[in-house]
Design a protein around this motif. Structure first.
Motif, PDB file in Angstrom:
ATOM      1  N   ALA A  99     -10.070   4.596  -5.108  1.00 38.64           N
ATOM      2  CA  ALA A  99     -11.194   3.730  -5.118  1.00 38.64           C
ATOM      3  C   ALA A  99     -11.813   3.057  -6.499  1.00 38.64           C
ATOM      4  CB  ALA A  99     -12.338   4.073  -4.264  1.00 38.64           C
ATOM      5  N   ALA A 100     -11.444   4.436  -7.458  1.00 44.32           N
ATOM      6  CA  ALA A 100     -12.098   4.389  -8.756  1.00 44.32           C
ATOM      7  C   ALA A 100     -10.982   4.038  -9.802  1.00 44.32           C
ATOM      8  CB  ALA A 100     -13.113   5.412  -9.148  1.00 44.32           C
ATOM      9  N   HIS A 101      -9.770   4.110  -9.433  1.00 45.38           N
ATOM     10  CA  HIS A 101      -8.877   3.921 -10.345  1.00 45.38           C
ATOM     11  C   HIS A 101      -8.881   2.749 -11.409  1.00 45.38           C
ATOM     12  CE1 HIS A 101      -4.720   3.775 -11.719  1.00 45.38           C
ATOM     13  NE2 HIS A 101      -4.454   4.867 -11.031  1.00 45.38           N
ATOM     14  N   PRO A 102      -8.654   3.295 -12.676  1.00 44.60           N
ATOM     15  CA  PRO A 102      -8.849   2.130 -13.654  1.00 44.60           C
ATOM     16  C   PRO A 102      -7.799   0.883 -13.575  1.00 44.60           C
ATOM     17  CG  PRO A 102      -7.679   3.910 -14.594  1.00 44.60           C
ATOM     18  CD  PRO A 102      -8.229   4.351 -13.159  1.00 44.60           C
ATOM     19  N   ASP A 103      -6.873   0.801 -12.828  1.00 42.27           N
ATOM     20  CA  ASP A 103      -6.080  -0.039 -12.520  1.00 42.27           C
ATOM     21  C   ASP A 103      -6.516  -1.038 -11.168  1.00 42.27           C
ATOM     22  OD1 ASP A 103      -4.510   0.464 -14.483  1.00 42.27           O
ATOM     23  OD2 ASP A 103      -2.740   1.458 -13.265  1.00 42.27           O
ATOM     24  N   GLY A 104      -7.430  -0.461 -10.557  1.00 40.75           N
ATOM     25  CA  GLY A 104      -8.140  -1.225  -9.486  1.00 40.75           C
ATOM     26  C   GLY A 104      -9.197  -2.471  -9.719  1.00 40.75           C
ATOM     27  N   ILE A 139       0.841  -1.168  -0.110  1.00 37.05           N
ATOM     28  CA  ILE A 139      -0.020  -0.033  -0.120  1.00 37.05           C
ATOM     29  C   ILE A 139       0.983   1.128   0.147  1.00 37.05           C
ATOM     30  CG2 ILE A 139      -1.721   1.557   1.414  1.00 37.05           C
ATOM     31  CD1 ILE A 139      -2.881  -1.457   2.302  1.00 37.05           C
ATOM     32  N   ARG A 140       1.855   1.210   0.925  1.00 40.95           N
ATOM     33  CA  ARG A 140       2.592   2.320   0.720  1.00 40.95           C
ATOM     34  C   ARG A 140       3.492   2.554  -0.538  1.00 40.95           C
ATOM     35  NH1 ARG A 140       6.779   4.624   5.355  1.00 40.95           N
ATOM     36  NH2 ARG A 140       7.819   6.140   4.227  1.00 40.95           N
ATOM     37  N   THR A 141       3.924   1.435  -1.309  1.00 44.69           N
ATOM     38  CA  THR A 141       4.340   1.722  -2.553  1.00 44.69           C
ATOM     39  C   THR A 141       3.583   2.268  -3.345  1.00 44.69           C
ATOM     40  OG1 THR A 141       5.974  -0.156  -2.218  1.00 44.69           O
ATOM     41  CG2 THR A 141       5.447   0.511  -4.310  1.00 44.69           C
ATOM     42  N   CYS A 142       2.266   1.879  -3.628  1.00 44.78           N
ATOM     43  CA  CYS A 142       1.079   2.347  -4.493  1.00 44.78           C
ATOM     44  C   CYS A 142       1.007   3.817  -4.100  1.00 44.78           C
ATOM     45  CB  CYS A 142      -0.083   1.874  -4.234  1.00 44.78           C
ATOM     46  SG  CYS A 142      -1.288   1.854  -5.249  1.00 44.78           S
ATOM     47  N   LEU A 143       0.670   4.382  -2.966  1.00 47.73           N
ATOM     48  CA  LEU A 143       0.742   5.472  -2.409  1.00 47.73           C
ATOM     49  C   LEU A 143       1.764   6.681  -2.925  1.00 47.73           C
ATOM     50  CD1 LEU A 143      -1.395   5.177   0.928  1.00 47.73           C
ATOM     51  CD2 LEU A 143      -2.219   6.060  -1.113  1.00 47.73           C
ATOM     52  N   SER A 181      -2.849  -7.206  -7.071  1.00 51.08           N
ATOM     53  CA  SER A 181      -2.208  -6.021  -7.929  1.00 51.08           C
ATOM     54  C   SER A 181      -3.473  -5.023  -8.193  1.00 51.08           C
ATOM     55  CB  SER A 181      -1.612  -6.356  -9.150  1.00 51.08           C
ATOM     56  OG  SER A 181      -2.342  -6.872 -10.096  1.00 51.08           O
ATOM     57  N   ARG A 182      -4.770  -5.177  -8.054  1.00 51.36           N
ATOM     58  CA  ARG A 182      -5.937  -4.590  -8.224  1.00 51.36           C
ATOM     59  C   ARG A 182      -6.248  -4.095  -7.111  1.00 51.36           C
ATOM     60  NH1 ARG A 182      -8.173  -3.679 -13.025  1.00 51.36           N
ATOM     61  NH2 ARG A 182      -7.465  -5.279 -15.006  1.00 51.36           N
ATOM     62  N   ALA A 183      -6.463  -4.930  -5.874  1.00 47.56           N
ATOM     63  CA  ALA A 183      -6.779  -4.632  -4.765  1.00 47.56           C
ATOM     64  C   ALA A 183      -6.045  -3.423  -3.899  1.00 47.56           C
ATOM     65  CB  ALA A 183      -7.067  -6.056  -3.612  1.00 47.56           C
ATOM     66  N   VAL A 184      -4.831  -3.406  -4.095  1.00 45.83           N
ATOM     67  CA  VAL A 184      -4.103  -2.650  -3.688  1.00 45.83           C
ATOM     68  C   VAL A 184      -4.414  -0.983  -3.912  1.00 45.83           C
ATOM     69  CG1 VAL A 184      -2.045  -2.086  -5.488  1.00 45.83           C
ATOM     70  CG2 VAL A 184      -1.655  -1.910  -2.998  1.00 45.83           C
ATOM     71  N   PHE A 185      -5.226  -0.812  -5.009  1.00 44.96           N
ATOM     72  CA  PHE A 185      -5.668   0.462  -5.107  1.00 44.96           C
ATOM     73  C   PHE A 185      -6.799   0.940  -4.305  1.00 44.96           C
ATOM     74  CE2 PHE A 185      -3.234  -0.181  -9.062  1.00 44.96           C
ATOM     75  CZ  PHE A 185      -2.616   0.791  -9.246  1.00 44.96           C
ATOM     76  N   PRO A 186      -7.964  -0.048  -4.289  1.00 45.54           N
ATOM     77  CA  PRO A 186      -8.931   0.478  -3.114  1.00 45.54           C
ATOM     78  C   PRO A 186      -8.339   0.289  -1.894  1.00 45.54           C
ATOM     79  CG  PRO A 186      -9.539  -1.630  -4.354  1.00 45.54           C
ATOM     80  CD  PRO A 186      -8.564  -1.080  -5.021  1.00 45.54           C
ATOM     81  N   ALA A 187      -7.405  -0.521  -1.525  1.00 48.78           N
ATOM     82  CA  ALA A 187      -6.702  -0.701  -0.032  1.00 48.78           C
ATOM     83  C   ALA A 187      -5.937   0.534   0.229  1.00 48.78           C
ATOM     84  CB  ALA A 187      -5.864  -1.776  -0.092  1.00 48.78           C
ATOM     85  N   SER A 188      -5.406   1.103  -0.817  1.00 49.02           N
ATOM     86  CA  SER A 188      -4.740   2.542  -0.750  1.00 49.02           C
ATOM     87  C   SER A 188      -5.822   3.563  -0.529  1.00 49.02           C
ATOM     88  CB  SER A 188      -3.737   2.845  -1.941  1.00 49.02           C
ATOM     89  OG  SER A 188      -2.868   1.750  -1.905  1.00 49.02           O
ATOM     90  N   GLY A 189      -6.809   3.692  -1.220  1.00 47.11           N
ATOM     91  CA  GLY A 189      -7.841   4.454  -1.020  1.00 47.11           C
ATOM     92  C   GLY A 189      -8.398   4.636   0.513  1.00 47.11           C
ATOM     93  N   ILE A 190      -8.636   3.407   1.003  1.00 43.18           N
ATOM     94  CA  ILE A 190      -9.247   3.602   2.361  1.00 43.18           C
ATOM     95  C   ILE A 190      -8.065   4.152   3.399  1.00 43.18           C
ATOM     96  CG2 ILE A 190      -8.636   1.123   2.953  1.00 43.18           C
ATOM     97  CD1 ILE A 190     -11.875   3.126   3.832  1.00 43.18           C
ATOM     98  N   ALA A 248     -17.764  -2.227 -10.631  1.00 41.02           N
ATOM     99  CA  ALA A 248     -17.283  -2.425  -9.315  1.00 41.02           C
ATOM    100  C   ALA A 248     -16.443  -1.034  -9.112  1.00 41.02           C
ATOM    101  CB  ALA A 248     -16.316  -3.579  -9.504  1.00 41.02           C
ATOM    102  N   ARG A 249     -15.979  -0.488  -9.791  1.00 40.37           N
ATOM    103  CA  ARG A 249     -15.284   0.840  -9.517  1.00 40.37           C
ATOM    104  C   ARG A 249     -16.102   1.848  -8.990  1.00 40.37           C
ATOM    105  NH1 ARG A 249     -12.186  -0.921 -14.126  1.00 40.37           N
ATOM    106  NH2 ARG A 249     -12.977   0.852 -15.390  1.00 40.37           N
ATOM    107  N   ALA A 250     -17.476   2.004  -9.843  1.00 39.11           N
ATOM    108  CA  ALA A 250     -18.392   2.944  -9.538  1.00 39.11           C
ATOM    109  C   ALA A 250     -18.879   2.596  -8.209  1.00 39.11           C
ATOM    110  CB  ALA A 250     -19.521   2.884 -10.487  1.00 39.11           C
ATOM    111  N   ASP A 251     -19.096   1.364  -7.814  1.00 42.35           N
ATOM    112  CA  ASP A 251     -19.793   0.906  -6.429  1.00 42.35           C
ATOM    113  C   ASP A 251     -18.696   1.066  -5.326  1.00 42.35           C
ATOM    114  OD1 ASP A 251     -22.244  -0.033  -7.266  1.00 42.35           O
ATOM    115  OD2 ASP A 251     -21.816  -2.166  -7.173  1.00 42.35           O
TER     116      ASP A 251
END
Length: 287
Positions: A119-124, A13-17, A58-67, A130-133
């Motif tokens: 949360a809405a990142h296209p790589d997520g 998550i840190r790397t992603c952020l 690799s997809r989950a890390v984007f919403p994980a970074s969002g929260i 799902a991204r909209a939700d």
């Protein structure tokens, strides 16, 4: 096993952020200061529930970074002089102390925007639906009916004529703490377009157990170990789970909630063992 998984997910998550915050302005330095140094429990919930549903990390890390960005924003604003007026967070000076109040407000604003971006990142999440939700439900969890409502109720309680009842404290914490836990725990199911009800039940019990343990730590912990001020609720005469239930009964209630959280995961079998370990960890932590 849990600690290594927590550390690995926190690092991812840190790397992603860090890839999102590359500037060298005061704003960017203060954002990084606010984001890093915690356990990333909410991000871990996203990552672990994604693994539970065979979503690629690799997809989950984007919403994980969002929260984690959303949670960090809430802490920066919560620490401001107009809110809780805290000088320490995670053993470090709070943003408004290290820089100034204006910077802290802007950091919170930027982190909140970043949370929705991630949360809405296209790589997520793999599908637009799902991204909209994820973005819609994050807005609801963080806003006027969720975390912000909980904070508003907390502020109102400070000047209320009568201390809050136990039911009122539960309602307050369901918003202030529980709403983001609920979003994080359901994110994996949302990404997989699966039923999130068992994970929401888990998160509701987990969030309350977490807050009870926070109240226990506030009464029994010391500032060095906790990394922030302790004893403020008691000094202010605020009603807490500990003040209403007593220390031992509060601990028992938290333990019962952990049992409830673990029971809600029965349909996932052994695949959910790390989530059960997390629930047990929540009431054993000292910071």
């Amino acid at each position: 096993m849990l600690q290594s998984a927590l550390a690995a997910d926190a690092a991812a998550i840190r790397t992603c952020l860090e890839a999102q915050i590359t500037g060298d302005l005061r704003l960017h330095a203060a954002m990084r200061h606010a984001l890093f140094g915690g356990k990333a429990l909410r991000g871990f919930l996203v990552m672990e529930t994604a693994r539970l549903h065979d979503v690629n990390p690799s997809r989950a890390v984007f919403p994980a970074s969002g929260i984690e960005a959303m949670h960090a924003y809430s802490l920066v604003h919560d620490d401001l002089p107009c809110m809780d007026d805290d000088d320490l967070r995670r053993g470090q000076p709070t943003v408004h102390v290290k820089w100034d109040e204006g910077t802290a407000v802007l950091v919170g604003d930027a982190l909140q925007s970043l949370a929705f971006e991630m949360a809405a990142h296209p790589d997520g999440a793999a599908t637009p639906e799902a991204r909209a939700d994820l973005a819609l439900t994050l807005a609801r969890a963080a806003g006027k009916d969720g975390m912000v409502l909980g904070q508003a109720l907390d502020i109102a309680a400070e000047t209320a004529a009568d201390p809050l009842t136990l039911d009122q404290i539960v309602a307050l914490q369901d918003g202030k703490t529980g709403a983001l836990f609920g979003w994080a725990a359901s994110a994996g199911a949302v990404m997989a377009r699966a039923d999130s009800a068992p994970l929401l039940a888990y998160a509701q019990a987990l969030g309350l157990a977490f807050q009870i343990q926070d109240d226990v730590i506030d009464q029994t912990g010391d500032v060095t170990a906790v990394g922030k001020a302790v004893g403020k609720d008691a000094a202010a005469g605020k009603a807490t789970f500990v003040s209403l239930l007593g220390l031992q009964e509060a601990k028992r209630r938290a333990s019962d909630l952990v049992d409830t959280a673990c029971d809600s995961l029965s349909g996932y079998g052994k695949r959910a063992e790390r989530l059960r370990d997390l629930a047990r960890f929540v009431i054993s932590r000292q910071s």
